[in-house]
Motif scaffolding. Structure first.
Motif, PDB file in Angstrom:
ATOM      1  N   ALA A   1       1.767  17.825   2.509  1.00 30.86           N
ATOM      2  CA  ALA A   1       0.561  17.440   1.792  1.00 30.86           C
ATOM      3  C   ALA A   1       0.785  17.699   0.308  1.00 30.86           C
ATOM      4  CB  ALA A   1      -0.656  18.217   2.307  1.00 30.86           C
ATOM      5  N   THR A   2      -0.186  17.305  -0.484  1.00 28.78           N
ATOM      6  CA  THR A   2      -0.053  17.448  -1.943  1.00 28.78           C
ATOM      7  C   THR A   2       0.174  18.896  -2.383  1.00 28.78           C
ATOM      8  OG1 THR A   2      -1.440  15.488  -2.274  1.00 28.78           O
ATOM      9  CG2 THR A   2      -1.145  16.950  -4.150  1.00 28.78           C
ATOM     10  N   PRO A   3      -0.519  19.904  -1.828  1.00 29.26           N
ATOM     11  CA  PRO A   3      -0.248  21.291  -2.281  1.00 29.26           C
ATOM     12  C   PRO A   3       1.198  21.721  -2.082  1.00 29.26           C
ATOM     13  CG  PRO A   3      -2.312  21.194  -1.080  1.00 29.26           C
ATOM     14  CD  PRO A   3      -1.683  19.859  -0.915  1.00 29.26           C
TER      15      PRO A   3
ATOM     16  N   PRO B   1       0.810  -1.233   0.000  1.00 35.76           N
ATOM     17  CA  PRO B   1       0.000   0.000   0.000  1.00 35.76           C
ATOM     18  C   PRO B   1       0.837   1.274   0.000  1.00 35.76           C
ATOM     19  CG  PRO B   1      -0.861  -1.592   1.579  1.00 35.76           C
ATOM     20  CD  PRO B   1       0.447  -2.144   1.101  1.00 35.76           C
ATOM     21  N   ASP B   2       1.967   1.288   0.742  1.00 31.59           N
ATOM     22  CA  ASP B   2       2.801   2.494   0.775  1.00 31.59           C
ATOM     23  C   ASP B   2       3.392   2.794  -0.595  1.00 31.59           C
ATOM     24  OD1 ASP B   2       2.287   2.813   3.440  1.00 31.59           O
ATOM     25  OD2 ASP B   2       4.122   1.810   4.110  1.00 31.59           O
ATOM     26  N   THR B   3       3.813   1.740  -1.307  1.00 36.31           N
ATOM     27  CA  THR B   3       4.377   1.945  -2.641  1.00 36.31           C
ATOM     28  C   THR B   3       3.326   2.454  -3.608  1.00 36.31           C
ATOM     29  OG1 THR B   3       5.911   0.115  -2.226  1.00 36.31           O
ATOM     30  CG2 THR B   3       5.660   0.844  -4.501  1.00 36.31           C
ATOM     31  N   ARG B   4       2.148   1.867  -3.567  1.00 37.01           N
ATOM     32  CA  ARG B   4       1.080   2.328  -4.453  1.00 37.01           C
ATOM     33  C   ARG B   4       0.669   3.763  -4.131  1.00 37.01           C
ATOM     34  NH1 ARG B   4      -3.344  -2.310  -4.093  1.00 37.01           N
ATOM     35  NH2 ARG B   4      -2.542  -2.356  -1.946  1.00 37.01           N
ATOM     36  N   SER B   5       0.678   4.096  -2.857  1.00 41.58           N
ATOM     37  CA  SER B   5       0.367   5.477  -2.471  1.00 41.58           C
ATOM     38  C   SER B   5       1.419   6.452  -2.980  1.00 41.58           C
ATOM     39  CB  SER B   5       0.257   5.558  -0.948  1.00 41.58           C
ATOM     40  OG  SER B   5       0.027   6.882  -0.529  1.00 41.58           O
ATOM     41  N   ALA B   6       2.705   6.071  -2.906  1.00 39.34           N
ATOM     42  CA  ALA B   6       3.778   6.936  -3.396  1.00 39.34           C
ATOM     43  C   ALA B   6       3.682   7.124  -4.909  1.00 39.34           C
ATOM     44  CB  ALA B   6       5.131   6.342  -3.023  1.00 39.34           C
ATOM     45  N   ILE B   7       3.387   6.037  -5.631  1.00 45.03           N
ATOM     46  CA  ILE B   7       3.241   6.137  -7.091  1.00 45.03           C
ATOM     47  C   ILE B   7       2.055   7.025  -7.457  1.00 45.03           C
ATOM     48  CG2 ILE B   7       2.747   4.838  -9.192  1.00 45.03           C
ATOM     49  CD1 ILE B   7       4.277   2.494  -7.962  1.00 45.03           C
ATOM     50  N   ALA B   8       0.938   6.849  -6.744  1.00 46.94           N
ATOM     51  CA  ALA B   8      -0.245   7.675  -7.009  1.00 46.94           C
ATOM     52  C   ALA B   8       0.035   9.141  -6.717  1.00 46.94           C
ATOM     53  CB  ALA B   8      -1.425   7.181  -6.177  1.00 46.94           C
ATOM     54  N   LEU B   9       0.768   9.416  -5.638  1.00 41.90           N
ATOM     55  CA  LEU B   9       1.114  10.800  -5.303  1.00 41.90           C
ATOM     56  C   LEU B   9       2.003  11.417  -6.376  1.00 41.90           C
ATOM     57  CD1 LEU B   9       1.104  13.172  -3.326  1.00 41.90           C
ATOM     58  CD2 LEU B   9       3.044  12.103  -2.166  1.00 41.90           C
ATOM     59  N   THR B  10       2.982  10.646  -6.860  1.00 36.55           N
ATOM     60  CA  THR B  10       3.872  11.147  -7.912  1.00 36.55           C
ATOM     61  C   THR B  10       3.098  11.478  -9.183  1.00 36.55           C
ATOM     62  OG1 THR B  10       5.691   9.823  -7.023  1.00 36.55           O
ATOM     63  CG2 THR B  10       5.909  10.612  -9.286  1.00 36.55           C
ATOM     64  N   LEU B  11       2.198  10.576  -9.581  1.00 35.39           N
ATOM     65  CA  LEU B  11       1.409  10.810 -10.788  1.00 35.39           C
ATOM     66  C   LEU B  11       0.468  12.000 -10.611  1.00 35.39           C
ATOM     67  CD1 LEU B  11       0.557   7.127 -11.793  1.00 35.39           C
ATOM     68  CD2 LEU B  11       2.282   8.630 -12.793  1.00 35.39           C
ATOM     69  N   THR B  12      -0.090  12.155  -9.400  1.00 32.38           N
ATOM     70  CA  THR B  12      -0.980  13.283  -9.143  1.00 32.38           C
ATOM     71  C   THR B  12      -0.237  14.610  -9.232  1.00 32.38           C
ATOM     72  OG1 THR B  12      -2.352  11.909  -7.693  1.00 32.38           O
ATOM     73  CG2 THR B  12      -2.560  14.293  -7.462  1.00 32.38           C
ATOM     74  N   VAL B  13       0.935  14.665  -8.610  1.00 27.72           N
ATOM     75  CA  VAL B  13       1.732  15.896  -8.645  1.00 27.72           C
ATOM     76  C   VAL B  13       2.141  16.221 -10.078  1.00 27.72           C
ATOM     77  CG1 VAL B  13       3.910  16.931  -7.915  1.00 27.72           C
ATOM     78  CG2 VAL B  13       2.528  15.650  -6.272  1.00 27.72           C
TER      79      VAL B  13
ATOM     80  N   ALA C   1       6.526  23.037  -4.429  1.00 23.25           N
ATOM     81  CA  ALA C   1       7.963  22.803  -4.529  1.00 23.25           C
ATOM     82  C   ALA C   1       8.351  22.339  -5.931  1.00 23.25           C
ATOM     83  CB  ALA C   1       8.390  21.764  -3.487  1.00 23.25           C
ATOM     84  N   THR C   2       7.528  21.482  -6.529  1.00 21.47           N
ATOM     85  CA  THR C   2       7.810  21.007  -7.892  1.00 21.47           C
ATOM     86  C   THR C   2       7.727  22.134  -8.894  1.00 21.47           C
ATOM     87  OG1 THR C   2       6.889  18.839  -7.297  1.00 21.47           O
ATOM     88  CG2 THR C   2       7.144  19.319  -9.635  1.00 21.47           C
ATOM     89  N   LEU C   3       6.723  22.993  -8.763  1.00 21.07           N
ATOM     90  CA  LEU C   3       6.594  24.138  -9.669  1.00 21.07           C
ATOM     91  C   LEU C   3       7.777  25.087  -9.526  1.00 21.07           C
ATOM     92  CD1 LEU C   3       2.801  24.999  -9.306  1.00 21.07           C
ATOM     93  CD2 LEU C   3       3.925  24.024 -11.308  1.00 21.07           C
TER      94      LEU C   3
ATOM     95  N   ALA D   1       0.549  15.338 -12.810  1.00 20.43           N
ATOM     96  CA  ALA D   1      -0.637  15.742 -13.560  1.00 20.43           C
ATOM     97  C   ALA D   1      -1.041  17.177 -13.257  1.00 20.43           C
ATOM     98  CB  ALA D   1      -1.796  14.797 -13.235  1.00 20.43           C
ATOM     99  N   ILE D   2      -0.701  17.671 -12.068  1.00 18.56           N
ATOM    100  CA  ILE D   2      -1.021  19.056 -11.720  1.00 18.56           C
ATOM    101  C   ILE D   2       0.084  20.009 -12.179  1.00 18.56           C
ATOM    102  CG2 ILE D   2      -1.449  20.651  -9.811  1.00 18.56           C
ATOM    103  CD1 ILE D   2      -2.617  18.282  -8.257  1.00 18.56           C
ATOM    104  N   ALA D   3       1.345  19.619 -11.954  1.00 16.23           N
ATOM    105  CA  ALA D   3       2.471  20.527 -12.209  1.00 16.23           C
ATOM    106  C   ALA D   3       2.717  20.741 -13.699  1.00 16.23           C
ATOM    107  CB  ALA D   3       3.736  19.994 -11.543  1.00 16.23           C
ATOM    108  N   VAL D   4       2.574  19.703 -14.511  1.00 18.45           N
ATOM    109  CA  VAL D   4       2.886  19.829 -15.937  1.00 18.45           C
ATOM    110  C   VAL D   4       1.958  20.829 -16.641  1.00 18.45           C
ATOM    111  CG1 VAL D   4       2.934  18.592 -18.140  1.00 18.45           C
ATOM    112  CG2 VAL D   4       4.012  17.585 -16.124  1.00 18.45           C
ATOM    113  N   PRO D   5       0.620  20.729 -16.484  1.00 21.39           N
ATOM    114  CA  PRO D   5      -0.228  21.751 -17.124  1.00 21.39           C
ATOM    115  C   PRO D   5       0.004  23.158 -16.586  1.00 21.39           C
ATOM    116  CG  PRO D   5      -1.527  19.828 -16.533  1.00 21.39           C
ATOM    117  CD  PRO D   5      -0.188  19.660 -15.874  1.00 21.39           C
ATOM    118  N   LEU D   6       0.219  23.282 -15.262  1.00 25.04           N
ATOM    119  CA  LEU D   6       0.476  24.614 -14.706  1.00 25.04           C
ATOM    120  C   LEU D   6       1.775  25.189 -15.235  1.00 25.04           C
ATOM    121  CD1 LEU D   6      -0.618  24.180 -10.968  1.00 25.04           C
ATOM    122  CD2 LEU D   6      -1.818  25.386 -12.794  1.00 25.04           C
ATOM    123  N   ASN D   7       2.806  24.359 -15.348  1.00 24.75           N
ATOM    124  CA  ASN D   7       4.068  24.824 -15.925  1.00 24.75           C
ATOM    125  C   ASN D   7       3.884  25.279 -17.365  1.00 24.75           C
ATOM    126  OD1 ASN D   7       6.029  24.775 -13.934  1.00 24.75           O
ATOM    127  ND2 ASN D   7       6.448  22.613 -14.186  1.00 24.75           N
TER     128      ASN D   7
END
Length: 211
Positions: free
Chosen positions: A145-147, A60-72, A152-154, A74-80
């Motif tokens: 948290a995700t925000p 579960p921790d690995t799947r959560s980390a992968i989901a978080l990476t994909l979510t970030v 930081a990624t942006l 998906a948000i950062a690329v369009p905003l960039n």
């Protein structure tokens, strides 16, 4: 003159060996700095076999980390893409006060450490930061948290997008935009019908020339 003609092949061969030497040195450095750490990571990850690797991915921790990476992503690329295009358009197509300051702010992430950037986020959004009390009062969590990860990624990736687009848009000039504006095109229509297609054509031409 005859001496120069006879020494030309020797100089040419020495320049060739010099270039080959620098290329080999660069490849060795790249292998030491990039390929070797990746190889170590792969060896350590697969040290217990593929079964252990697949079992770790199913945790579960690995799947959560992968989901978080994909979510970030998906948000950062369009905003960039949006902010990078807007910044490059403003810098290359318009003259305004504070233009040099804007360029300095774009290059700021290149000059400071990611540790300093993290400290700034803590000072802004931490429990004892400038906005910490207001965020806690409204039950809004930014740090850890995700925000916070998105911010930081942006901060780290935005300059790469802007600095890639600024010379590309500067090479287009302003002739087509000025012609469209003289015919009555508004700002948004000018951007969508003239500027953006020119960026696409220019980037496609550059990519094909590199290939």
């Amino acid at each position: 003159d005859h001496r120069d003609l006879h020494s030309f092949p020797t100089r040419r061969s020495s320049d060739l060996w010099l270039r080959v030497g620098f290329i080999v040195l660069a490849l060795v450095l790249m292998a030491a700095l990039v390929l070797l750490p990746l190889l170590v990571v792969l060896v350590e990850a697969l040290a217990q076999g593929w079964q252990a690797y697949v079992a770790a991915i199913d945790e579960p921790d690995t799947r959560s980390a992968i989901a978080l990476t994909l979510t970030v992503a998906a948000i950062a690329v369009p905003l960039n893409a949006v902010f990078g295009l807007a910044t490059a358009w403003a810098v290359t197509k318009f003259e305004f006060r504070g233009k040099r300051l804007l360029l300095a702010l774009i290059d700021l992430p290149f000059a400071i450490s990611p540790v300093v950037a993290g400290l700034v986020l803590v000072l802004l959004f931490g429990a004892h930061g400038w906005l910490g009390a207001w965020l806690q009062a409204h039950d809004i969590q930014i740090l850890f948290a995700t925000p916070g990860i998105v911010l930081a990624t942006l901060f780290v990736t935005f300059p790469f997008v802007a600095r890639e687009l600024i010379p590309l848009m500067a090479s287009q000039g302003r002739d087509e935009e000025e012609a469209a504006a003289s015919l009555g095109a508004g700002g948004l229509r000018l951007f969508w019908r003239v500027t953006l297609p020119n960026i696409d054509r220019k980037s496609t031409r550059l990519n094909s020339s590199h290939l």
